[in-house]
Write an enzyme that holds these catalytic residues in place. Sequence first.
Site, PDB file in Angstrom:
ATOM      1  N   HIS A  12     -78.743 -47.027 -28.885  1.00  0.00           N
ATOM      2  CA  HIS A  12     -79.692 -48.015 -28.096  1.00  0.00           C
ATOM      3  C   HIS A  12     -79.585 -47.385 -26.735  1.00  0.00           C
ATOM      4  O   HIS A  12     -79.036 -47.480 -25.952  1.00  0.00           O
ATOM      5  CB  HIS A  12     -79.238 -49.443 -27.931  1.00  0.00           C
ATOM      6  CG  HIS A  12     -80.004 -50.393 -27.327  1.00  0.00           C
ATOM      7  ND1 HIS A  12     -80.441 -51.748 -27.850  1.00  0.00           N
ATOM      8  CD2 HIS A  12     -80.607 -50.188 -26.046  1.00  0.00           C
ATOM      9  CE1 HIS A  12     -81.176 -52.178 -26.933  1.00  0.00           C
ATOM     10  NE2 HIS A  12     -81.276 -51.322 -25.894  1.00  0.00           N
ATOM     11  N   HIS A  14     -82.527 -46.509 -23.336  1.00  0.00           N
ATOM     12  CA  HIS A  14     -83.788 -46.517 -22.614  1.00  0.00           C
ATOM     13  C   HIS A  14     -84.380 -45.199 -22.039  1.00  0.00           C
ATOM     14  O   HIS A  14     -83.359 -44.753 -20.929  1.00  0.00           O
ATOM     15  CB  HIS A  14     -84.293 -47.559 -21.745  1.00  0.00           C
ATOM     16  CG  HIS A  14     -84.105 -48.765 -22.385  1.00  0.00           C
ATOM     17  ND1 HIS A  14     -85.160 -49.366 -22.929  1.00  0.00           N
ATOM     18  CD2 HIS A  14     -82.921 -49.451 -22.713  1.00  0.00           C
ATOM     19  CE1 HIS A  14     -84.769 -50.732 -23.644  1.00  0.00           C
ATOM     20  NE2 HIS A  14     -83.274 -50.691 -23.560  1.00  0.00           N
ATOM     21  N   LYS A  94     -88.068 -52.137 -33.590  1.00  0.00           N
ATOM     22  CA  LYS A  94     -87.404 -53.140 -32.589  1.00  0.00           C
ATOM     23  C   LYS A  94     -88.210 -54.307 -32.181  1.00  0.00           C
ATOM     24  O   LYS A  94     -89.266 -54.309 -31.811  1.00  0.00           O
ATOM     25  CB  LYS A  94     -87.153 -52.339 -31.314  1.00  0.00           C
ATOM     26  CG  LYS A  94     -86.633 -53.056 -29.769  1.00  0.00           C
ATOM     27  CD  LYS A  94     -85.092 -53.131 -30.236  1.00  0.00           C
ATOM     28  CE  LYS A  94     -84.257 -54.334 -29.338  1.00  0.00           C
ATOM     29  NZ  LYS A  94     -84.234 -53.798 -27.836  1.00  0.00           N
ATOM     30  N   HIS A 131     -83.774 -57.543 -30.009  1.00  0.00           N
ATOM     31  CA  HIS A 131     -83.098 -57.929 -28.921  1.00  0.00           C
ATOM     32  C   HIS A 131     -82.973 -59.724 -29.024  1.00  0.00           C
ATOM     33  O   HIS A 131     -84.169 -60.245 -29.056  1.00  0.00           O
ATOM     34  CB  HIS A 131     -84.020 -57.894 -27.701  1.00  0.00           C
ATOM     35  CG  HIS A 131     -83.510 -58.377 -26.495  1.00  0.00           C
ATOM     36  ND1 HIS A 131     -83.224 -57.507 -25.398  1.00  0.00           N
ATOM     37  CD2 HIS A 131     -83.306 -59.540 -26.086  1.00  0.00           C
ATOM     38  CE1 HIS A 131     -82.761 -58.086 -24.375  1.00  0.00           C
ATOM     39  NE2 HIS A 131     -82.889 -59.357 -24.699  1.00  0.00           N
ATOM     40  N   HIS A 165     -77.151 -54.907 -28.494  1.00  0.00           N
ATOM     41  CA  HIS A 165     -76.026 -55.127 -27.436  1.00  0.00           C
ATOM     42  C   HIS A 165     -75.585 -56.687 -27.295  1.00  0.00           C
ATOM     43  O   HIS A 165     -76.016 -57.439 -26.782  1.00  0.00           O
ATOM     44  CB  HIS A 165     -77.044 -55.022 -26.161  1.00  0.00           C
ATOM     45  CG  HIS A 165     -78.262 -55.443 -26.146  1.00  0.00           C
ATOM     46  ND1 HIS A 165     -78.825 -56.872 -26.499  1.00  0.00           N
ATOM     47  CD2 HIS A 165     -79.448 -54.770 -25.924  1.00  0.00           C
ATOM     48  CE1 HIS A 165     -80.004 -56.949 -26.274  1.00  0.00           C
ATOM     49  NE2 HIS A 165     -80.643 -55.767 -26.020  1.00  0.00           N
ATOM     50  N   ASP A 237     -77.326 -48.955 -24.230  1.00  0.00           N
ATOM     51  CA  ASP A 237     -78.383 -49.889 -23.442  1.00  0.00           C
ATOM     52  C   ASP A 237     -78.525 -49.280 -22.173  1.00  0.00           C
ATOM     53  O   ASP A 237     -78.799 -50.106 -21.024  1.00  0.00           O
ATOM     54  CB  ASP A 237     -78.214 -51.188 -23.682  1.00  0.00           C
ATOM     55  CG  ASP A 237     -79.618 -52.142 -23.151  1.00  0.00           C
ATOM     56  OD1 ASP A 237     -80.534 -51.488 -23.227  1.00  0.00           O
ATOM     57  OD2 ASP A 237     -79.054 -53.400 -22.922  1.00  0.00           O
TER      58      ASP A 237
HETATM   59  C1  NCD Z   1     -83.680 -53.024 -20.854  1.00  0.00           C
HETATM   60  C2  NCD Z   1     -84.741 -52.359 -19.820  1.00  0.00           C
HETATM   61  O1  NCD Z   1     -84.574 -52.258 -18.768  1.00  0.00           O
HETATM   62  O2  NCD Z   1     -85.776 -51.816 -20.826  1.00  0.00           O
HETATM   63  N1  NCD Z   1     -82.936 -53.882 -19.725  1.00  0.00           N
HETATM   64  C3  NCD Z   1     -81.908 -54.305 -20.032  1.00  0.00           C
HETATM   65  O3  NCD Z   1     -81.296 -55.191 -18.987  1.00  0.00           O
HETATM   66  N2  NCD Z   1     -81.022 -54.043 -20.944  1.00  0.00           N
HETATM   67  C4  NCD Z   1     -84.290 -53.929 -21.722  1.00  0.00           C
HETATM   68  C5  NCD Z   1     -83.424 -54.441 -22.717  1.00  0.00           C
HETATM   69  O4  NCD Z   1     -82.653 -53.879 -23.589  1.00  0.00           O
HETATM   70  O5  NCD Z   1     -83.230 -55.911 -22.614  1.00  0.00           O
HETATM   71 ZN    ZN Z   2     -82.221 -52.092 -24.227  1.00  0.00          ZN
END
Ligand code: NCD
Ligand code: ZN
Length: 330
Positions: A12, A14, A94, A131, A165, A237
């Site tokens: 996971h 970003h 997702k 999520h 998460h 995450d």
């Molecule tokens: C994530 C993001 O910034 O894209 N933020 C987070 O707090 N984890 C999005 C997500 O996974 O909720």
């Molecule tokens: Zn995330």
Amino acid sequence: MHIKLQSPLDMHLHLREGVMLQNVTPFTAAVFAGAVVMPNLVDPVDSLEKVRAYRKKIKECENTENFAPYMTLFFKQYSRQQLLDAKNEIIGIKLYPAGITTQSENGVSDISAINETLGYMEELGIPLLVHGETGGFVMDREKEFLGAYQQFAENFPNLHIIMEHITTADAVTIVDHYENVSATVTLHHLLITLDDVAGGLLEPDLFCKPIAKTPKDRAALQDAVFSGHPRIMFGSDSAPHPRHKKECCGCAAGIFSAPVALPMLAQLFDDAGKLDLLQNFVSGIACSRYGITPLQKTITLEKKPWLVPELYHDLKPFAAGQRLSWSQVI
Ligand code: NCD
Ligand code: ZN
């Protein structure tokens, strides 16, 4: 003391876009064999064309020769044909409830109205990544969503559902219960509680969705991971935001943990006397649950102190300025 990890995977992640993408991707790509890339871009990744374009941009970043970006589609109602076309180029889809986190405005507003797409996913063997939070009281959001997970798991018994998460003891009981349900857990949720976020001076760099919960919840996550739970795997995450979006009023949610993920996991597992379980947590479980064979990559971690930098580019990493007991040997 050294340990070697074979083909670690971050299930996971970003990676963002533009300069941020170029800045953050190398941290993960240098040490992970692959990562599940989240689709919540400003313009969500919600077509095969966008998946291909995003994948290409990721592969243009440094260190990505020996790194597999496992792409995801942003959940919306897709036709069977669209899913059939995309199936071999994505690892899953997702689902974000609408408005629940960063760039999720186009998410699902009625989870009872998506059965058709879920049915196609089940039939075609496309995993559903979720999520799982409601819009309720912040500490109860995950718990309030658990009924939805139960419905998905029972109505679609052949659909692989991944609770992303997880942060609570209650969530662990759902993963325990359903064979078709897996979960990712982050490094930070294994380490921090709400106290670390807001118990003293407010810590914007520890603010994320879902918010860190109670010591009891953290203990339940640790117990599950340190018992070698066969369906709970690592997903960082790691969610970078530039400093001006963290250190301000209206702080963005997300913790940038990619640069420290493996050394901190080694430290955590070592402190618990569970280093023997780390390989499975960062690779084996993901491979068996998703049915993937990762690229070959061997990473060495060393029990040698390392001072985490205060900043990488304009990004404050998790544990900035802290001295860790483990480091990566690159
Ligand atoms: C994530 C993001 O910034 O894209 N933020 C987070 O707090 N984890 C999005 C997500 O996974 O909720
Ligand atoms: Zn995330």
